[in-house]
Write an enzyme that holds these catalytic residues in place. Structure first.
Site, short mmCIF file in Angstrom:
data_model
loop_
_atom_site.label_atom_id
_atom_site.label_comp_id
_atom_site.label_asym_id
_atom_site.label_seq_id
_atom_site.Cartn_x
_atom_site.Cartn_y
_atom_site.Cartn_z
N TRP A 136 0.90 -1.20 0.00
CA TRP A 136 -0.08 -0.05 -0.02
C TRP A 136 0.91 1.38 0.10
O TRP A 136 0.46 2.35 -0.53
CB TRP A 136 -0.95 -0.10 1.20
CG TRP A 136 -0.51 0.40 2.46
CD1 TRP A 136 0.50 -0.11 3.33
CD2 TRP A 136 -0.66 1.69 3.05
NE1 TRP A 136 0.59 0.73 4.35
CE2 TRP A 136 -0.02 1.93 4.17
CE3 TRP A 136 -1.41 2.84 2.87
CZ2 TRP A 136 0.04 3.08 5.00
CZ3 TRP A 136 -1.51 4.09 3.65
CH2 TRP A 136 -0.61 4.06 4.83
N HIS A 186 1.81 8.99 7.89
CA HIS A 186 1.70 9.07 9.46
C HIS A 186 0.56 10.02 9.75
O HIS A 186 0.04 9.50 10.65
CB HIS A 186 3.15 9.37 9.88
CG HIS A 186 2.91 9.03 11.58
ND1 HIS A 186 3.24 7.71 11.91
CD2 HIS A 186 2.33 9.60 12.44
CE1 HIS A 186 2.77 7.54 12.94
NE2 HIS A 186 2.26 8.83 13.75
N TYR A 239 -3.48 9.21 12.54
CA TYR A 239 -4.09 9.95 13.48
C TYR A 239 -5.55 10.34 12.68
O TYR A 239 -6.25 10.43 13.54
CB TYR A 239 -3.35 11.28 13.82
CG TYR A 239 -2.04 10.63 14.39
CD1 TYR A 239 -2.00 10.24 15.91
CD2 TYR A 239 -0.68 10.85 13.85
CE1 TYR A 239 -1.21 9.98 16.61
CE2 TYR A 239 0.41 10.54 14.63
CZ TYR A 239 0.14 10.03 15.82
OH TYR A 239 1.22 9.52 16.49
N SER A 280 -14.37 9.26 23.69
CA SER A 280 -14.55 10.47 24.90
C SER A 280 -16.11 10.73 24.95
O SER A 280 -16.52 11.60 25.93
CB SER A 280 -13.92 11.74 24.43
OG SER A 280 -12.57 11.09 23.94
N HIS A 332 9.12 6.25 9.96
CA HIS A 332 8.94 4.97 9.06
C HIS A 332 9.93 4.72 8.35
O HIS A 332 10.10 3.72 7.45
CB HIS A 332 7.64 5.10 8.34
CG HIS A 332 6.50 5.49 9.02
ND1 HIS A 332 5.63 4.20 9.02
CD2 HIS A 332 5.84 6.66 9.49
CE1 HIS A 332 4.40 4.84 9.90
NE2 HIS A 332 4.59 6.13 10.14
N THR A 376 -0.86 11.58 23.97
CA THR A 376 -1.60 10.28 23.83
C THR A 376 -1.70 9.71 25.20
O THR A 376 -2.82 9.21 25.52
CB THR A 376 -1.04 9.20 22.84
OG1 THR A 376 -0.39 9.90 21.75
CG2 THR A 376 -1.86 8.30 22.55
N LYS A 425 -4.36 11.38 27.28
CA LYS A 425 -5.91 10.86 26.86
C LYS A 425 -5.95 9.67 27.95
O LYS A 425 -7.14 9.50 28.15
CB LYS A 425 -5.98 10.59 25.42
CG LYS A 425 -6.07 12.09 24.60
CD LYS A 425 -6.18 11.80 23.21
CE LYS A 425 -6.54 13.03 22.60
NZ LYS A 425 -7.28 12.83 21.26
#
Lengths: 368, 201, 568
Positions: C154, C268, C272, C283, C318, C341, C344
């Site tokens: 991909w 990248h 997200y 949330s 990557h 992160t 959270k």
């Protein structure tokens, strides 16, 4: 704060995790034992990250399940709402700053290791070229040359010729990666290291094997159809064994060369046999500036053969006239061709009936 | 979790859903679209400078120096068209129909002249898209700029027909405003294309 | 479940109440511009492609179940070529045709509802965005009839995906499909951003907006700044392939690494893009079933902003093993992104503290998400080091890592959101018992599938290999993983059964079956065309909760303070 109910529910969980941790810890936390100096540093960093990560994982995972179980709604609960807590700034700062400190520490440790593995020595003890291609590897020992000036080379080929990179132990080796086609990646799991082989880039890295043995390597970057077959071996041996191996490989290569392209003349009588649509020799030779005879034994019953000498392989495909063309005859029979003197040089001989299957090198050189 | 019967007395539906302050919705949509286009062209320019940085000689030895006269004229034409586009927006905003329609018409004509000139000039270059990295990025940058100018001219021509039919006024000119932002953007991209391909070389 | 109030028919003559224009039922699906119907079409399309991509995943796993095998099924022999095609199409389908449209479905349905709007800002553009998705899917699968699909992964790294090593139409059609799907996402992002900035109901300040909308906003900004980049990069590849360009051809002055920079500059943030809306949904769900407000609302907003900002500066992790990048810089940014992160994670966990957590299927899925996302996140730390990554990159460790995020976590979050919002979308409840069974099967399934992959990667199994030698000891771990993948498909099957059951027999939901907090619950289930006939006053981030529980609002010490401080 935790009451009996919650302790009971997390009691099975904690020992389970600890047991898992012990199992993982016993075998290098899942990572194979490193066999290189550089790999040892990487492995120690891996262990730090592993145990730190495991501690965070266990703590947060336990917290999640503890909260979910301890504060679940019970059948006896009324409909009243729990205290509506909107947040706590001190906690927010704490769980921002503490992880930030942890990652800074990890970053410093990583920095050290990155420097270590990126070090490329100007004077390695041994430089080996790694040529990747679709879909195998060649290993070129630049420091070891044959009489012809060619370096000693281990060649791989699909489907079965898996090349072995033989290297001495405790030696600073520089691997110089190159490719002419697509991107590959040179990966030795037990070295805990890989580096991409990129067309147009001069990628190289230093490695010092600290353990003798036979280790597996494989291409790690998708490189087309038979990517999964791009396997190689690394054999780490003692210095003495390495010398033996080099000597053995060299003499083998010289002998091979002699038999295929570098044969020398001995006398004016050249013998060659044809059998099963093949010549018995890949290389023939005759003395320079002197007539010689070719004794040609055709052992293929009922099949036409001859021997003809051309200036080069290209001359045959270009349809140029032969320097010498022997009579074509059916087997089983034998002819002796008389050949006029030919100037010094490397020529090409074929059977005119089978110009692709029956070929070889014809050397005209001074005798002795 | 019993939901109590709701006391809906103080519930009401606002007269308008749209937040009237700041940009209107179509203009905001256009600005965001232009932002994505900026990223698109930034990638192409990034590619240009990355390829240039690694080349031993740029442009390659076999590429002759490009004549700069026509591009300078084209730049002047496009800059003028930006001014006339601004005039068109001023015209529609002040309900000055003559200024609006004539400025818009001038912009369309200048856009067309620029297009012809850009394509003509590109065809004069002594190399092709397939003659190495330099040729590839040169023609890619030019072609995508040509495509964007073409899109702009078509949009402006469509607006011109609407303007001739009297569709816009000082209370209804969001499309004109959007088109003007887009046109200025295409103009700015040209300044970068011109500087990169013809001046810095 | 207690009864809920059934609201009297909305007064159809009211000025603000609009009915949908009449169209024949079949015709409606092709012409609708209603955000809710478009959302449903997105969801159905995405679910269809989940089944397509999932089937490919099962074939891949079956091929790998035992060493040195070539899977033979009637009409299909998994040769090296077929295998390479399968993982290429599997990834493309899952990323661009399943997860992206599924998030667009949630966003489309609930962003306008949560901000009290009647529809998206540009309804016709919205419909166009949707129709680009099946168009992209068709273009991608056309390649099966035009000489075979792309087989370069991909990522389609050049030169492997270039004209010399991937001749034929496969990669061309793949580029075409991605260009269409990229356009769909970009237009969708423009639509979401404009909707959120312009169409919030009076009183809905930015800091009273549901976290889901915040996450959709940041996601849309990321899309806007990353998709055009990859579109440009793929066009360059297209020019290389079809017009003799030399962008990525080192022999003619091109640069192979440049392609990777362009791809991952998009690739990248894409991660997200795929996870932020799901984090947003989580949330919403955790507070509602904990019967508490979200712990640290503002911290969530800042953390999301930080993730969005840092997410554009980590791409080259990557490319740690290419030897052509500054490893330390990208290691540093990659480490840093774990901080917001983590914030959270901590806030979600703290939201449950002292709550009265109702163990509904949606909540259990959400807890599953937390648990899975944690594993995905922590294994990311290994890769972020840049150093340890030199062993792990391009092995099954990485495969395990990103599947924990994009399959384990994402599926749990997606099902959490579906169980939570299904009543609003259809007016009926999904079966809770079946849902809880699905949680269990899915939990066992994903862990069985992806946990062994960490061990395989550590032992050195590279990704994207069609088979592996016997005698490496990889067989039993692969077998476990394959078995796990079958369990995952059972879990998905359970959902399909539940879906069709609930459509006919599910309990009637009422307006607000969960006593939830945000504006989508202030209207009927499903909401009428143009959504609302009346809106409650919006004074906090929980307008419906405040309306339902005036006693809490009155007794909440912070309430007045919060109401005044978040006024613009």
């Amino acid at each position: 704060m935790p009451r009996a109910t919650s302790r009971r529910s997390s009691r099975g969980y904690v020992p389970g995790l600890l047991a898992l941790a012990l199992v993982l810890g016993a075998c290098g936390a899942g990572q194979p034992d490193p066999v290189t100096e550089q790999g040892e540093g990487l492995h120690s960093l891996y262990l730090v990250v592993f145990w730190l990560g495991f501690a965070i994982f266990a703590a947060v995972e336990i917290a999640i399940f503890y909260m979910a179980i301890r504060f679940r709604r019970r059948k006896t609960d009324d409909d009243s709402l729990p205290p509506q807590i909107h947040g706590n700034d001190k906690l927010e700062i704490a769980w921002t700053v503490i992880p930030a400190i942890i990652v800074v520490v990890l970053f410093v440790l990583s920095w050290i290791q990155i420097n270590d593995v990126q070090k490329v020595s100007a004077e390695p003890q041994l430089t080996i070229g790694v040529e990747a291609f679709q879909w195998q590897w060649n290993f070129v020992y630049h420091d070891e040359t044959l009489a012809s000036g060619e370096p000693v080379t281990v060649k791989g080929a699909l489907p079965d010729e898996i090349p072995t990179l033989v290297v001495p132990v405790d030696t600073l080796i520089q691997l110089d990666l190159s490719t002419e086609d697509v991107i590959h990646s040179f990966y030795i799991p037990q070295a805990l290291y890989k580096l991409d082989v990129v067309p147009g880039l001069d990628n190289r890295f230093d490695v010092t094997f600290t353990k003798e043995g036979r280790f597996r390597g494989q291409c790690a970057e998708l490189c087309g159809l038979s990517h999964s077959q791009m396997v190689f071996w690394v054999e780490v041996v003692s210095a003495a064994e390495y010398e033996d191996w080099i000597a053995g490989t060299k003499s083998e290569a010289e002998a091979e060369l002699l038999a295929t392209t570098a044969c020398k003349p001995s006398g004016t009588k050249v013998e060659v046999v044809a059998k099963d649509i093949k010549f018995d020799k890949k290389c023939l030779a005759a003395p320079v500036d002197s007539p010689f005879e070719i004794v040609f034994d055709n052992q293929d019953e009922g099949i036409d053969h001859n021997v003809a000498i051309y200036t080069s392989e290209e001359a045959v495909t270009a349809g140029e006239k032969a320097l010498f063309q022997g009579e074509i005859f059916k087997g089983v029979d034998e002819r002796t061709y008389d050949v006029e003197p030919i100037a010094e040089g490397q020529y090409f001989f074929i059977c005119d009936i089978h110009p692709t299957a029956m070929t070889g090198t014809f050397n005209i050189a001074p005798e002795g | 979790m019993t939901a109590t019967a709701l006391d809906r007395e103080d519930w009401e539906l606002p007269d308008s859903f749209e937040d009237e302050g700041g940009m209107s919705m179509p203009v905001m949509g256009t600005v965001l679209f232009i932002a994505s286009e900026v990223m698109f062209f930034a990638t192409l320019f990034g590619t240009y400078y990355a390829l240039r940085a690694q080349a031993s000689q740029w442009p390659p030895a076999d590429v002759e120096e490009l004549p700069i006269f026509i591009p300078i004229v084209l730049t002047a034409i496009l800059l003028t068209s930006s001014v006339s586009m601004h005039g068109a927006v001023w015209g529609v905003r002040n309900n000055n129909r003559t200024v609006f329609v004539s400025s818009l018409a001038i912009t369309v004509v200048l856009g067309l002249v620029f297009l012809v000139g850009e394509v003509f000039d590109a065809l004069e270059a002594g190399f092709e898209i397939s003659s190495g990295a330099y040729g590839s990025i040169f023609f890619t940058l030019l072609s995508f700029h040509v495509l964007h100018v073409t899109g702009g001219v078509v949009f402006l021509a469509y607006l011109l027909f609407g303007a001739a039919a009297g569709r816009f006024s000082s209370r209804n000119y969001q499309q004109v405003e959007s088109a003007s932002y887009y046109w200025h953007f295409v103009d700015i991209v040209w300044i970068f294309v011109f500087t990169t391909l013809y001046i810095i070389q | 479940m207690a009864t809920t109030e059934v609201r009297p028919e909305a007064p159809a003559t009211d000025a603000g109440y609009v009915t949908a224009p009449y169209r024949a039922r079949w015709f409606r699906w092709f012409t609708t511009t209603d955000h809710k119907e478009i959302a449903k079409m997105y969801a159905v399309t995405a679910f269809f492609f989940l089944l397509v991509g999932g089937t490919l995943a099962l074939l891949i796993r079956t091929q790998l179940a035992a060493p040195e095998q070539t899977l033979r099924l009637p009409g299909l022999e998994v040769t090296e070529q077929v295998y390479n095609e399968m993982f290429t199409i599997h990834a493309t389908v899952m990323v661009f045709l399943f997860l992206t449209p599924m998030l667009a479905a949630f966003g489309n349905y609930f962003v306008p509802l949560q901000i009290g709007a009647a529809d998206m800002a540009f309804p016709r553009v919205n419909a166009f965005s949707f129709w680009l998705v099946p168009a992209g899917g068709i273009v991608l699968f056309l390649s099966y009839f035009a000489g075979g699909p792309a087989a370069a992964g991909w990522t389609s790294y050049s030169p492997l995906a270039g004209p010399q090593f991937s001749p034929g139409n496969g990669v061309n059609l793949w580029i075409g499909a991605l260009a269409l799907l990229g356009m769909s996402s970009t237009l969708g992002a423009i639509n979401f951003i404009t909707t959120i900035f312009k169409l919030r109901a009076p009183g809905m300040t930015m800091l009273r907006m549901p976290i889901f909308c915040w996450n959709m906003l940041i996601q849309s900004v990321l899309i806007l700044f990353s998709f055009p980049v990859v579109t440009a990069g793929l066009l360059l590849l297209w020019i290389d392939r079809n017009f003799g360009g030399a962008f990525f051809d080192p022999a003619n002055g091109g640069n192979v690494i440049l392609y990777q920079h362009i791809f991952w500059y998009f690739g990248h943030p894409e991660v997200y893009i795929l996870i932020l809306p799901l984090m947003g949904a989580i949330s919403e769900i955790i507070p509602v079933f904990s019967r508490k407000p979200l712990f640290g609302y503002k911290a969530f907003v800042y953390a999301t902003l930080a993730i969005g900002a840092l997410g554009t500066a980590v791409w080259a992790h990557h490319m740690f093993t290419t030897g052509a990048i500054d490893v330390k810089f990208f290691a540093a940014t990659s480490f840093l992104i774990s901080v917001p992160t983590g914030v959270k994670m901590f806030n979600w966990t703290a939201t449950m503290y002292k709550g009265k957590i109702q163990w509904s299927a949606a909540m259990l899925f959400a807890i599953g998400f937390l648990s899975m996302f944690l594993i995905g996140g922590i294994t990311g730390i290994f890769n972020a080091t840049g150093a340890v990554d030199s062993a792990l990159h391009d092995t099954y460790f990485v495969v395990g890592h990103f599947h924990y995020v994009l399959v384990s976590a994402a599926l749990f979050a997606m099902f959490a959101a579906l169980f939570y919002w299904f009543p609003k979308m259809t007016g009926r409840m999904l079966n809770e018992k079946l849902g809880i069974w699905q949680v269990v099967v899915l939990f066992v399934g994903v862990n069985l599938t992806f946990f062994p992959q960490f061990a395989l990667g550590l032992q050195g199994m590279p990704r994207r290999i069609a088979t592996y030698s016997d005698g490496l000891g990889w067989g039993w771990l692969n077998m476990l993983s394959t078995f796990g993948s079958y369990l995952v498909s059972v879990a998905i099957l359970l959902f399909i059964i539940n879906f069709f059951w609930a459509r006919k027999r599910g309990a009637i939901a009422g307006d607000n079956p969960w006593d939830a907090y945000t504006l989508e619950w202030a209207t009927t289930s499903p909401p009428p065309y143009y959504n609302f006939d009346a809106l409650p006053p919006i004074r906090t981030e929980r307008p419906v909760f405040d309306a339902n529980h005036p006693e809490i609002a009155a007794s909440d010490e912070d309430y007045d303070h919060r109401v005044s401080s978040s006024t613009p």
